[in-house]
Motif scaffolding. Sequence first.
Motif, PDB file in Angstrom:
ATOM      1  N   GLU A  51       4.906   9.291 -11.425  1.00 16.72           N
ATOM      2  CA  GLU A  51       3.991  10.041 -12.285  1.00 16.72           C
ATOM      3  C   GLU A  51       2.907  10.749 -11.478  1.00 16.72           C
ATOM      4  OE1 GLU A  51       4.128  10.681 -15.400  1.00 16.72           O
ATOM      5  OE2 GLU A  51       5.783   9.388 -16.004  1.00 16.72           O
ATOM      6  N   LEU A  52       2.365  10.044 -10.451  1.00 17.06           N
ATOM      7  CA  LEU A  52       1.228  10.575  -9.702  1.00 17.06           C
ATOM      8  C   LEU A  52       1.619  11.176  -8.355  1.00 17.06           C
ATOM      9  CD1 LEU A  52      -1.394   7.741 -10.342  1.00 17.06           C
ATOM     10  CD2 LEU A  52      -1.087   9.869 -11.599  1.00 17.06           C
ATOM     11  N   GLY A  53       2.862  11.040  -7.976  1.00 16.96           N
ATOM     12  CA  GLY A  53       3.289  11.569  -6.689  1.00 16.96           C
ATOM     13  C   GLY A  53       2.685  10.799  -5.529  1.00 16.96           C
ATOM     14  N   LEU A  54       2.712   9.482  -5.600  1.00 20.86           N
ATOM     15  CA  LEU A  54       2.100   8.646  -4.575  1.00 20.86           C
ATOM     16  C   LEU A  54       3.036   8.495  -3.382  1.00 20.86           C
ATOM     17  CD1 LEU A  54       0.620   5.844  -6.866  1.00 20.86           C
ATOM     18  CD2 LEU A  54      -0.466   7.958  -6.108  1.00 20.86           C
ATOM     19  N   HIS A  55       2.423   8.337  -2.219  1.00 31.57           N
ATOM     20  CA  HIS A  55       3.195   8.218  -0.987  1.00 31.57           C
ATOM     21  C   HIS A  55       3.843   6.835  -0.913  1.00 31.57           C
ATOM     22  CE1 HIS A  55       4.205   8.365   3.297  1.00 31.57           C
ATOM     23  NE2 HIS A  55       4.025   9.672   3.225  1.00 31.57           N
ATOM     24  N   PRO A  56       5.088   6.748  -0.418  1.00 32.52           N
ATOM     25  CA  PRO A  56       5.759   5.443  -0.327  1.00 32.52           C
ATOM     26  C   PRO A  56       5.011   4.432   0.540  1.00 32.52           C
ATOM     27  CG  PRO A  56       7.337   7.230  -0.053  1.00 32.52           C
ATOM     28  CD  PRO A  56       5.991   7.862  -0.062  1.00 32.52           C
ATOM     29  N   LEU A  57       4.339   4.899   1.607  1.00 32.21           N
ATOM     30  CA  LEU A  57       3.598   3.969   2.451  1.00 32.21           C
ATOM     31  C   LEU A  57       2.421   3.352   1.699  1.00 32.21           C
ATOM     32  CD1 LEU A  57       3.562   5.835   5.901  1.00 32.21           C
ATOM     33  CD2 LEU A  57       4.947   3.866   5.219  1.00 32.21           C
ATOM     34  N   ALA A  58       1.789   4.148   0.851  1.00 32.99           N
ATOM     35  CA  ALA A  58       0.682   3.619   0.052  1.00 32.99           C
ATOM     36  C   ALA A  58       1.191   2.577  -0.944  1.00 32.99           C
ATOM     37  CB  ALA A  58      -0.037   4.759  -0.676  1.00 32.99           C
ATOM     38  N   ILE A  59       2.329   2.843  -1.547  1.00 31.60           N
ATOM     39  CA  ILE A  59       2.931   1.874  -2.467  1.00 31.60           C
ATOM     40  C   ILE A  59       3.275   0.586  -1.725  1.00 31.60           C
ATOM     41  CG2 ILE A  59       4.896   1.425  -3.968  1.00 31.60           C
ATOM     42  CD1 ILE A  59       2.926   3.354  -5.171  1.00 31.60           C
ATOM     43  N   GLU A  60       3.795   0.725  -0.522  1.00 29.82           N
ATOM     44  CA  GLU A  60       4.150  -0.454   0.272  1.00 29.82           C
ATOM     45  C   GLU A  60       2.918  -1.290   0.601  1.00 29.82           C
ATOM     46  OE1 GLU A  60       6.245  -1.540   4.581  1.00 29.82           O
ATOM     47  OE2 GLU A  60       6.262   0.528   3.803  1.00 29.82           O
ATOM     48  N   ASP A  61       1.825  -0.621   0.954  1.00 26.78           N
ATOM     49  CA  ASP A  61       0.582  -1.355   1.263  1.00 26.78           C
ATOM     50  C   ASP A  61       0.036  -2.064   0.036  1.00 26.78           C
ATOM     51  OD1 ASP A  61       0.699  -0.587   3.879  1.00 26.78           O
ATOM     52  OD2 ASP A  61      -0.687   1.102   3.654  1.00 26.78           O
ATOM     53  N   ALA A  62       0.178  -1.434  -1.128  1.00 30.74           N
ATOM     54  CA  ALA A  62      -0.326  -2.054  -2.357  1.00 30.74           C
ATOM     55  C   ALA A  62       0.488  -3.288  -2.733  1.00 30.74           C
ATOM     56  CB  ALA A  62      -0.304  -1.037  -3.499  1.00 30.74           C
ATOM     57  N   LEU A  63       1.750  -3.314  -2.358  1.00 37.20           N
ATOM     58  CA  LEU A  63       2.607  -4.439  -2.708  1.00 37.20           C
ATOM     59  C   LEU A  63       2.489  -5.600  -1.727  1.00 37.20           C
ATOM     60  CD1 LEU A  63       5.869  -2.562  -3.801  1.00 37.20           C
ATOM     61  CD2 LEU A  63       4.280  -3.820  -5.270  1.00 37.20           C
ATOM     62  N   HIS A  64       2.024  -5.314  -0.512  1.00 37.13           N
ATOM     63  CA  HIS A  64       1.913  -6.361   0.508  1.00 37.13           C
ATOM     64  C   HIS A  64       0.441  -6.719   0.687  1.00 37.13           C
ATOM     65  CE1 HIS A  64       5.888  -4.668   1.363  1.00 37.13           C
ATOM     66  NE2 HIS A  64       6.183  -5.855   1.896  1.00 37.13           N
ATOM     67  N   PRO A  65       0.065  -7.958   0.370  1.00 37.15           N
ATOM     68  CA  PRO A  65      -1.352  -8.346   0.417  1.00 37.15           C
ATOM     69  C   PRO A  65      -1.857  -8.490   1.848  1.00 37.15           C
ATOM     70  CG  PRO A  65       0.023 -10.237  -0.104  1.00 37.15           C
ATOM     71  CD  PRO A  65       0.940  -9.051  -0.060  1.00 37.15           C
ATOM     72  N   HIS A  66      -3.149  -8.823   1.934  1.00 36.97           N
ATOM     73  CA  HIS A  66      -3.839  -9.081   3.203  1.00 36.97           C
ATOM     74  C   HIS A  66      -3.917  -7.840   4.086  1.00 36.97           C
ATOM     75  CE1 HIS A  66      -3.444 -13.160   1.840  1.00 36.97           C
ATOM     76  NE2 HIS A  66      -2.130 -13.150   2.006  1.00 36.97           N
ATOM     77  N   GLN A  67      -4.104  -6.688   3.460  1.00 37.33           N
ATOM     78  CA  GLN A  67      -4.325  -5.473   4.220  1.00 37.33           C
ATOM     79  C   GLN A  67      -5.770  -5.433   4.722  1.00 37.33           C
ATOM     80  OE1 GLN A  67      -1.985  -3.043   4.920  1.00 37.33           O
ATOM     81  NE2 GLN A  67      -0.460  -4.360   3.917  1.00 37.33           N
ATOM     82  N   ARG A  68      -5.963  -4.728   5.801  1.00 29.00           N
ATOM     83  CA  ARG A  68      -7.315  -4.518   6.313  1.00 29.00           C
ATOM     84  C   ARG A  68      -8.028  -3.493   5.431  1.00 29.00           C
ATOM     85  NH1 ARG A  68      -9.708  -0.795   9.812  1.00 29.00           N
ATOM     86  NH2 ARG A  68     -11.353  -1.644  11.179  1.00 29.00           N
ATOM     87  N   PRO A  69      -9.332  -3.682   5.144  1.00 30.10           N
ATOM     88  CA  PRO A  69     -10.057  -2.646   4.388  1.00 30.10           C
ATOM     89  C   PRO A  69      -9.939  -1.297   5.089  1.00 30.10           C
ATOM     90  CG  PRO A  69     -11.374  -4.633   4.535  1.00 30.10           C
ATOM     91  CD  PRO A  69     -10.186  -4.859   5.425  1.00 30.10           C
ATOM     92  N   LYS A  70      -9.473  -0.304   4.359  1.00 30.39           N
ATOM     93  CA  LYS A  70      -9.178   0.983   5.005  1.00 30.39           C
ATOM     94  C   LYS A  70      -9.120   2.082   3.963  1.00 30.39           C
ATOM     95  CE  LYS A  70      -4.160   0.495   4.568  1.00 30.39           C
ATOM     96  NZ  LYS A  70      -2.844   0.600   5.261  1.00 30.39           N
ATOM     97  N   ILE A  71      -8.995   3.321   4.475  1.00 26.48           N
ATOM     98  CA  ILE A  71      -8.754   4.485   3.633  1.00 26.48           C
ATOM     99  C   ILE A  71      -7.687   5.327   4.310  1.00 26.48           C
ATOM    100  CG2 ILE A  71     -10.738   5.652   4.712  1.00 26.48           C
ATOM    101  CD1 ILE A  71     -10.982   7.312   2.144  1.00 26.48           C
ATOM    102  N   ASP A  72      -6.649   5.670   3.559  1.00 24.75           N
ATOM    103  CA  ASP A  72      -5.572   6.526   4.046  1.00 24.75           C
ATOM    104  C   ASP A  72      -5.598   7.820   3.250  1.00 24.75           C
ATOM    105  OD1 ASP A  72      -4.694   4.614   5.856  1.00 24.75           O
ATOM    106  OD2 ASP A  72      -3.323   3.688   4.404  1.00 24.75           O
TER     107      ASP A  72
END
Length: 322
Positions: A51-72
């Motif tokens: 729907e929003l045209g989101l990047h696959p890498l962003a979706i992958e980061d959202a699904l995998h916890p314990h990410q570093r605070p960041k902005i892409d």
Amino acid sequence: MARTRLYRHGVLEAEGFPVAEVSDHLHDPEAVVWFDLLSPTPEKLAVVSEELGLHPLAIEDALHPHQRPKIDVYDSHLFLTVYAVRLTNGGLDLSELSLFVTKNALVTVRDSDSCDIDAIIARWDNTPRMAKHGVAFLLHGVLDYVVDGHFDVAEDLDDRVEQLEDQLFSDTPATGRAMQRQMFDIRRTTVRFRRIVLPMREVVTSLMHRDLEIIPSDMAPYYQDVYDHVLRVSEWTESLRELVGNVYETHLNLQGNRMNDIMKRVTSWAAIIAVPTAITGFYGQNIPYPGFGHAAGFWSSTALIAAISVALYVVFRKNEWL
């Protein structure tokens, strides 16, 4: 009930509608949509991505916890990872929050319900006049809530460090093992908290970069205020880490001083006890000594023991060894 909101022309028009209806409003340039996803499945995020045209890498980061605070930064959207933090008796309670930011939509993805989404909504409702700024207004409310939580944690940690300092010089100090355990827990919590706080400076600074064209000029002072809070919390966290280290070193020095005092007392009493031991041992020789076989000899040796012991006690007391 889905956590959704629709703003049109800076006015809250609808909320609580199904997420499936979000796509109906995305084509309206005057509409701004927010919806929240709690622990979504990959399939549900895939639908949102289409729907929003989101990047696959962003979706992958959202699904995998314990990410570093960041902005892409992607062509069609921004992706942020931040952490809402609370301090409990067991340490830090972290709630990872992923944000997808487009021109007219904000999507929040939470890994748990410990992030109080109602508090974020309350911040939006307290400043309805700012809703005209669209996504920048919604994003500010989320970041303001997160950073204020960081500030509260830093304040609570500071209070705990002050309690440790008071215990160091209290009349009834805590046992060494208990004190060391408290210092270890606070130091570990501070290190974990530092990993969350320091990257937030980069996140907020990147958002304020004019090339992104996300923040209108009217909202810039509000984001600057968030950045000031982030900077203050970062500096506070650094000072807390050093302060805990200083408390630990002071604790070790005090333990060393107490050990020296104990050794001085033990040595002093050993010296006093050595006097009667030496005299009685000397008189225990197999030869007659002065006053041998007479009561005067016993009383003279006893008086000598008492006099020398009292003299040593006075000397040690004067030198603060006892």
